[in-house]
Design an enzyme around this catalytic site. Structure first.
Site, PDB file in Angstrom:
ATOM      1  N   ASP A  67       0.733  -1.346  -0.100  1.00  0.00           N
ATOM      2  CA  ASP A  67       0.045   0.093   0.144  1.00  0.00           C
ATOM      3  C   ASP A  67       0.914   1.128   0.004  1.00  0.00           C
ATOM      4  O   ASP A  67       2.163   1.335  -0.071  1.00  0.00           O
ATOM      5  CB  ASP A  67      -0.994   0.129   1.112  1.00  0.00           C
ATOM      6  CG  ASP A  67      -0.189  -0.452   2.332  1.00  0.00           C
ATOM      7  OD1 ASP A  67       0.980  -0.549   2.550  1.00  0.00           O
ATOM      8  OD2 ASP A  67      -1.091  -0.793   3.542  1.00  0.00           O
ATOM      9  N   ASN A 136      -7.405  -2.881  14.571  1.00  0.00           N
ATOM     10  CA  ASN A 136      -8.784  -3.186  14.463  1.00  0.00           C
ATOM     11  C   ASN A 136      -8.896  -4.363  13.297  1.00  0.00           C
ATOM     12  O   ASN A 136      -9.886  -4.668  12.821  1.00  0.00           O
ATOM     13  CB  ASN A 136      -9.482  -1.958  13.714  1.00  0.00           C
ATOM     14  CG  ASN A 136      -8.974  -1.631  12.477  1.00  0.00           C
ATOM     15  OD1 ASN A 136      -7.964  -2.166  12.011  1.00  0.00           O
ATOM     16  ND2 ASN A 136      -9.235  -0.444  11.868  1.00  0.00           N
ATOM     17  N   HIS A 138      -7.137  -4.967  10.644  1.00  0.00           N
ATOM     18  CA  HIS A 138      -7.050  -4.541   9.336  1.00  0.00           C
ATOM     19  C   HIS A 138      -5.710  -5.319   8.631  1.00  0.00           C
ATOM     20  O   HIS A 138      -4.689  -5.456   9.477  1.00  0.00           O
ATOM     21  CB  HIS A 138      -6.927  -3.109   8.606  1.00  0.00           C
ATOM     22  CG  HIS A 138      -5.852  -2.258   9.235  1.00  0.00           C
ATOM     23  ND1 HIS A 138      -6.064  -1.224   9.739  1.00  0.00           N
ATOM     24  CD2 HIS A 138      -4.413  -2.696   9.246  1.00  0.00           C
ATOM     25  CE1 HIS A 138      -4.797  -0.554  10.041  1.00  0.00           C
ATOM     26  NE2 HIS A 138      -3.717  -1.717   9.853  1.00  0.00           N
ATOM     27  N   GLU A 143      -9.653  -1.922   5.702  1.00  0.00           N
ATOM     28  CA  GLU A 143     -10.187  -1.777   7.010  1.00  0.00           C
ATOM     29  C   GLU A 143     -11.512  -2.587   7.166  1.00  0.00           C
ATOM     30  O   GLU A 143     -12.086  -3.225   6.260  1.00  0.00           O
ATOM     31  CB  GLU A 143     -10.625  -0.210   7.112  1.00  0.00           C
ATOM     32  CG  GLU A 143      -9.534   0.839   6.708  1.00  0.00           C
ATOM     33  CD  GLU A 143      -8.497   0.922   8.005  1.00  0.00           C
ATOM     34  OE1 GLU A 143      -8.717  -0.025   9.060  1.00  0.00           O
ATOM     35  OE2 GLU A 143      -7.747   2.060   8.128  1.00  0.00           O
TER      36      GLU A 143
END
Ligand code: F6R
Length: 261
Positions: A67, A136, A138, A143
């Protein structure tokens, strides 16, 4: 999924680097998927050491990063281009022509994402993909709520991720709101996955990914469906796992995966 609990960050880094080095020695033209963030830094350090001291050769390796932030030029100190240069590329003999990192400055983002997918395919697919995990759940910038079959595309960062990543910027306001990221489907196509987690702040995400139901709300949980996903975590990151036998096996001086799930 092969879960491997090791003592600490150093052991996690050594274990993952050993796996990459092993694959590289048997396939010099390895296609290596790379991650940024603080977790894989120790892996890169260990691979650099192996390059310098043991002659580990990266000259034929092709790399694909997961990314990049949208809107940050490669020279920006917080861009993932810059990060990879500093943390890894400039210390080893990677051929820059074979390095791929999403272009956060692309004018046609959709066209770029299609090209990135095609480029991975053209190189025969990713052999080994290194992954971190967000608090979280991801993976890459996929996400919670991301489609489990998604491909490379632009994503909006959640408030939680912006907060988590603000430590690298002067303030949360400076953190870009968008990123280009490989999709979950793209990641799952890699032949082997190596997910790393360290520290108690990742313990809940690791528990949900390893023991929880497979759900788009915990993107890393899809790794349960991958035949060769190695989850290498330190004791702190494993501390919420309920399987008793994981803890009992912790600390054994073996490089074998400890638990097959
Ligand atoms: C980075 C990436 C992210 C990180 C994750 C964990 O390329 O894809 O998913 O792996 O946010 O970040 P750290 O390692 O900084 O805790």
């Amino acid at each position: 999924m092969l879960l491997h609990v090791v003592k600490d960050y150093e052991a996690m880094s050594r274990e993952a680097a050993r796996l990459v080095a092993d694959r590289l020695r048997s396939k010099p033209s390895l296609v290596l998927g790379l991650a940024t963030g603080s977790t894989p830094l120790g892996v890169y350090r260990e691979l650099i050491r192996m390059h310098i001291e043991e002659g580990l050769d990266f000259s034929k390796v092709t790399t694909f990063n997961l990314d990049e932030y949208v809107g940050l030029p490669p020279q920006h100190e917080q861009s993932y281009h810059h990060f990879m240069d500093e943390a890894f590329f400039r210390h080893v003999n990677v051929d820059r022509r074979y390095v791929h990192i999403p272009d956060g400055m692309a004018s046609d983002i959709e066209g770029f994402c299609d090209w990135y997918e095609e480029e991975i395919r053209r190189h025969g697919g990713i052999d080994v993909q290194i992954l971190g995990i967000g608090a979280n759940g991801h993976i890459a910038f996929n996400e919670p709520g991301s489609s489990l079959g998604s491909r490379t595309r632009i994503k909006t960062l959640t408030e939680r991720t912006i907060r988590d990543n603000a430590r690298f910027f002067n303030s949360a306001e400076e953190v870009p709101r968008y990123a280009i990221t490989m999709g979950i489907g793209t990641v799952m196509d890699a032949r082997e996955l190596v997910l790393l987690a360290t520290g108690v702040e990742k313990a809940e995400a690791v528990r949900a990914a390893v023991e929880g139901p497979i759900t788009a709300m915990v993107p890393a949980s899809i790794l349960q469906m991958h035949r060769r996903a190695y989850v290498i975590v330190d004791e702190a990151a494993a501390s919420r796992l309920s399987c008793q036998y994981v803890r009992e096996l912790t600390g054994l001086p073996t490089t074998e995966p400890r638990l097959r799930r």
